[in-house]
Design a protein around this motif. Structure first.
Motif, PDB file in Angstrom:
ATOM      1  N   SER A  47      43.123  44.611  43.944  1.00 31.05           N
ATOM      2  CA  SER A  47      43.501  44.581  42.541  1.00 31.05           C
ATOM      3  C   SER A  47      42.494  43.750  41.756  1.00 31.05           C
ATOM      4  CB  SER A  47      44.909  44.001  42.374  1.00 31.05           C
ATOM      5  OG  SER A  47      44.958  42.659  42.836  1.00 31.05           O
ATOM      6  N   ARG A  48      42.280  44.127  40.501  1.00 29.95           N
ATOM      7  CA  ARG A  48      41.255  43.473  39.699  1.00 29.95           C
ATOM      8  C   ARG A  48      41.526  41.984  39.533  1.00 29.95           C
ATOM      9  NH1 ARG A  48      39.962  44.114  33.287  1.00 29.95           N
ATOM     10  NH2 ARG A  48      38.039  42.923  33.290  1.00 29.95           N
ATOM     11  N   ASP A  49      42.782  41.616  39.322  1.00 30.14           N
ATOM     12  CA  ASP A  49      43.091  40.201  39.106  1.00 30.14           C
ATOM     13  C   ASP A  49      42.685  39.351  40.295  1.00 30.14           C
ATOM     14  OD1 ASP A  49      45.315  41.649  40.395  1.00 30.14           O
ATOM     15  OD2 ASP A  49      46.320  39.719  40.433  1.00 30.14           O
ATOM     16  N   CYS A  50      42.835  39.898  41.499  1.00 31.11           N
ATOM     17  CA  CYS A  50      42.511  39.154  42.714  1.00 31.11           C
ATOM     18  C   CYS A  50      40.995  39.005  42.883  1.00 31.11           C
ATOM     19  CB  CYS A  50      43.122  39.842  43.930  1.00 31.11           C
ATOM     20  SG  CYS A  50      42.881  38.936  45.476  1.00 31.11           S
ATOM     21  N   PHE A  51      40.247  40.118  42.787  1.00 31.32           N
ATOM     22  CA  PHE A  51      38.816  39.977  43.058  1.00 31.32           C
ATOM     23  C   PHE A  51      38.066  39.321  41.904  1.00 31.32           C
ATOM     24  CE2 PHE A  51      38.711  44.555  41.626  1.00 31.32           C
ATOM     25  CZ  PHE A  51      37.792  44.451  40.598  1.00 31.32           C
ATOM     26  N   ALA A  52      38.573  39.422  40.671  1.00 30.81           N
ATOM     27  CA  ALA A  52      37.923  38.716  39.555  1.00 30.81           C
ATOM     28  C   ALA A  52      38.041  37.210  39.743  1.00 30.81           C
ATOM     29  CB  ALA A  52      38.544  39.137  38.224  1.00 30.81           C
ATOM     30  N   PHE A  53      39.218  36.755  40.143  1.00 31.80           N
ATOM     31  CA  PHE A  53      39.423  35.329  40.400  1.00 31.80           C
ATOM     32  C   PHE A  53      38.571  34.871  41.578  1.00 31.80           C
ATOM     33  CE2 PHE A  53      41.750  31.853  42.509  1.00 31.80           C
ATOM     34  CZ  PHE A  53      41.787  30.924  41.478  1.00 31.80           C
ATOM     35  N   LEU A  54      38.533  35.687  42.636  1.00 29.44           N
ATOM     36  CA  LEU A  54      37.735  35.336  43.817  1.00 29.44           C
ATOM     37  C   LEU A  54      36.250  35.265  43.463  1.00 29.44           C
ATOM     38  CD1 LEU A  54      37.592  34.825  46.856  1.00 29.44           C
ATOM     39  CD2 LEU A  54      37.436  37.298  47.194  1.00 29.44           C
ATOM     40  N   PHE A  55      35.745  36.213  42.665  1.00 29.36           N
ATOM     41  CA  PHE A  55      34.352  36.192  42.238  1.00 29.36           C
ATOM     42  C   PHE A  55      34.045  34.893  41.499  1.00 29.36           C
ATOM     43  CE2 PHE A  55      33.506  40.526  43.327  1.00 29.36           C
ATOM     44  CZ  PHE A  55      32.122  40.662  43.260  1.00 29.36           C
ATOM     45  N   MET A  56      34.915  34.508  40.572  1.00 33.88           N
ATOM     46  CA  MET A  56      34.669  33.287  39.805  1.00 33.88           C
ATOM     47  C   MET A  56      34.574  32.073  40.717  1.00 33.88           C
ATOM     48  SD  MET A  56      37.035  31.523  36.844  1.00 33.88           S
ATOM     49  CE  MET A  56      38.278  31.033  38.063  1.00 33.88           C
ATOM     50  N   VAL A  57      35.501  31.955  41.663  1.00 36.43           N
ATOM     51  CA  VAL A  57      35.513  30.804  42.569  1.00 36.43           C
ATOM     52  C   VAL A  57      34.256  30.772  43.427  1.00 36.43           C
ATOM     53  CG1 VAL A  57      36.700  29.783  44.541  1.00 36.43           C
ATOM     54  CG2 VAL A  57      38.027  30.634  42.603  1.00 36.43           C
ATOM     55  N   LEU A  58      33.869  31.913  43.998  1.00 34.42           N
ATOM     56  CA  LEU A  58      32.699  31.952  44.875  1.00 34.42           C
ATOM     57  C   LEU A  58      31.406  31.695  44.110  1.00 34.42           C
ATOM     58  CD1 LEU A  58      33.622  34.970  47.205  1.00 34.42           C
ATOM     59  CD2 LEU A  58      33.629  32.539  47.777  1.00 34.42           C
ATOM     60  N   ILE A  59      31.312  32.228  42.898  1.00 34.21           N
ATOM     61  CA  ILE A  59      30.097  32.009  42.105  1.00 34.21           C
ATOM     62  C   ILE A  59      29.975  30.546  41.709  1.00 34.21           C
ATOM     63  CG2 ILE A  59      29.064  32.464  39.841  1.00 34.21           C
ATOM     64  CD1 ILE A  59      29.959  35.373  40.183  1.00 34.21           C
ATOM     65  N   ILE A  60      31.075  29.924  41.315  1.00 33.93           N
ATOM     66  CA  ILE A  60      31.041  28.493  40.988  1.00 33.93           C
ATOM     67  C   ILE A  60      30.652  27.674  42.206  1.00 33.93           C
ATOM     68  CG2 ILE A  60      32.496  26.530  40.344  1.00 33.93           C
ATOM     69  CD1 ILE A  60      33.999  28.405  38.468  1.00 33.93           C
TER      70      ILE A  60
END
Length: 332
Positions: free
Chosen positions: A281-294
């Motif tokens: 789901s978009r909400d899950c991978f968008a949040f995961l992307f933000m955390v990993l990029i930070i």
């Protein structure tokens, strides 16, 4: 009011008392209080609704427009208390709470991140912007699209700071994505065109982020990011085409909801479907992307997305295969 829509014979009659025109005009989550009550009674089958205004003040034009839009087949009469039929006992107008109304706009198919993080934030944003006269769902959709464009520019043109900005804006766009739907449902303005446009902006945002991240990492990490990035993009585009084809064939608006399933989990297969639906789901991978990029793990994020994207594409194929399903897999 409403001579163009005749009320059904022997329909229910109701009377609702407002202390003043100001009370009836009060905007609650973007809709006049009087119009909300008229809509509720219309949905319950009222054929005639009398609104008594205690101080006899005329209702605002915006309130009258809302009533006309939401009355359905109900005949609405706006009068002073003495002019209401004697046999009808007017009930006091019930208290309405804007935040309670907005909480009711959550969708059963919301993912874990959306349910516990995105939705509480987006509902508060919706509550604030609905105080702006003339606000419409399309305005929130435009803001979401602008977030996507700034995100694309930040990731593609910026260095580490641009990459972090892009990751944050990708998650922010995921939050803002809920606002247009909440406004539409809270103000009874949901349309097939709005749903299609919202889903198209979602797809474009995902595509732009992965494309920008692929090009950004490709400039610094050799060919590997290009391979996994363009693989992911190919899956996204193909999956989007399949979703569009299936929804068009069914006469429904373009929407990711076609892939969402709800209901109890009865067996291991249902559990696998739930896990795949949650992780893709978009909400899950968008949040995961933000955390990993930070955390400085942008290439890891892209690799995970390629893996999850592959699973998502297989999920799309399985979900869109015609045929009867039961239990968790059959719920819409």
């Amino acid at each position: 009011m409403g001579s163009e829509k005749s009320a059904p014979a022997q329909a229910q009659r109701h009377a609702v008392a407002f202390a003043s025109g100001r009370e009836a005009d009060r905007r609650v989550a973007g809709v006049a209080a009087a119009a909300r009550i008229v809509h509720t009674l219309a949905q319950a089958g009222a054929g005639e609704t009398w609104l008594t205004i205690g101080d006899g003040a005329p209702l605002a034009p915006a309130t009258l427009e809302d009533i006309e839009r939401l009355r359905g087949m109900t005949e609405v009469r706006i009068v002073a208390p003495a002019e209401a039929p004697a046999e009808l006992e007017a009930m006091p107008a019930p208290a309405l709470n804007a935040m309670a109304i907005l909480r009711g706009t959550a969708k059963p198919g919301d993912g874990i991140v959306s349910r516990y993080l995105n939705r509480p934030i987006s509902q508060r944003i919706s509550w604030a912007v609905l105080a702006i006269p003339g606000i419409r769902p399309i305005h929130a959709t435009i803001v979401s699209a602008l977030f996507a464009l700034v995100m694309f520019w930040g990731v593609l043109a910026g260095g580490k700071a641009g990459l972090m900005l892009g990751g944050f804006l990708f998650q922010a766009a995921s939050v803002i994505d809920g606002v247009d739907g909440e406004i539409a449902r809270a103000t009874f303005r949901a349309t097939d065109f709005g749903k299609t446009l919202d889903s198209a902006v979602d797809m474009a945002t995902n595509f732009l982020f992965v494309l920008a991240l692929t090009l950004h990492l490709g400039r610094h990490g050799g060919h590997f990011p290009h391979w996994i990035g363009f693989w992911s993009i190919g899956l996204m585009v193909t999956g989007a085409i399949l979703i569009g084809w299936r929804t068009r064939a069914g006469g429904a608006p373009l929407s990711f909801d076609l892939l969402k399933r709800s209901g109890p989990i009865h067996n291991v297969v249902d559990l696998i479907f739930w896990a795949v639906q949650t992780l893709t789901s978009r909400d899950c991978f968008a949040f995961l992307f933000m955390v990993l990029i930070i955390a400085g793990l942008a290439e890891v994020a892209l690799s995970i997305f390629a893996l999850v994207g592959t699973v998502w594409f297989l999920y799309v194929l399985v979900t869109l295969v015609p045929g009867p399903r039961a239990g968790f897999r059959g719920a819409a």
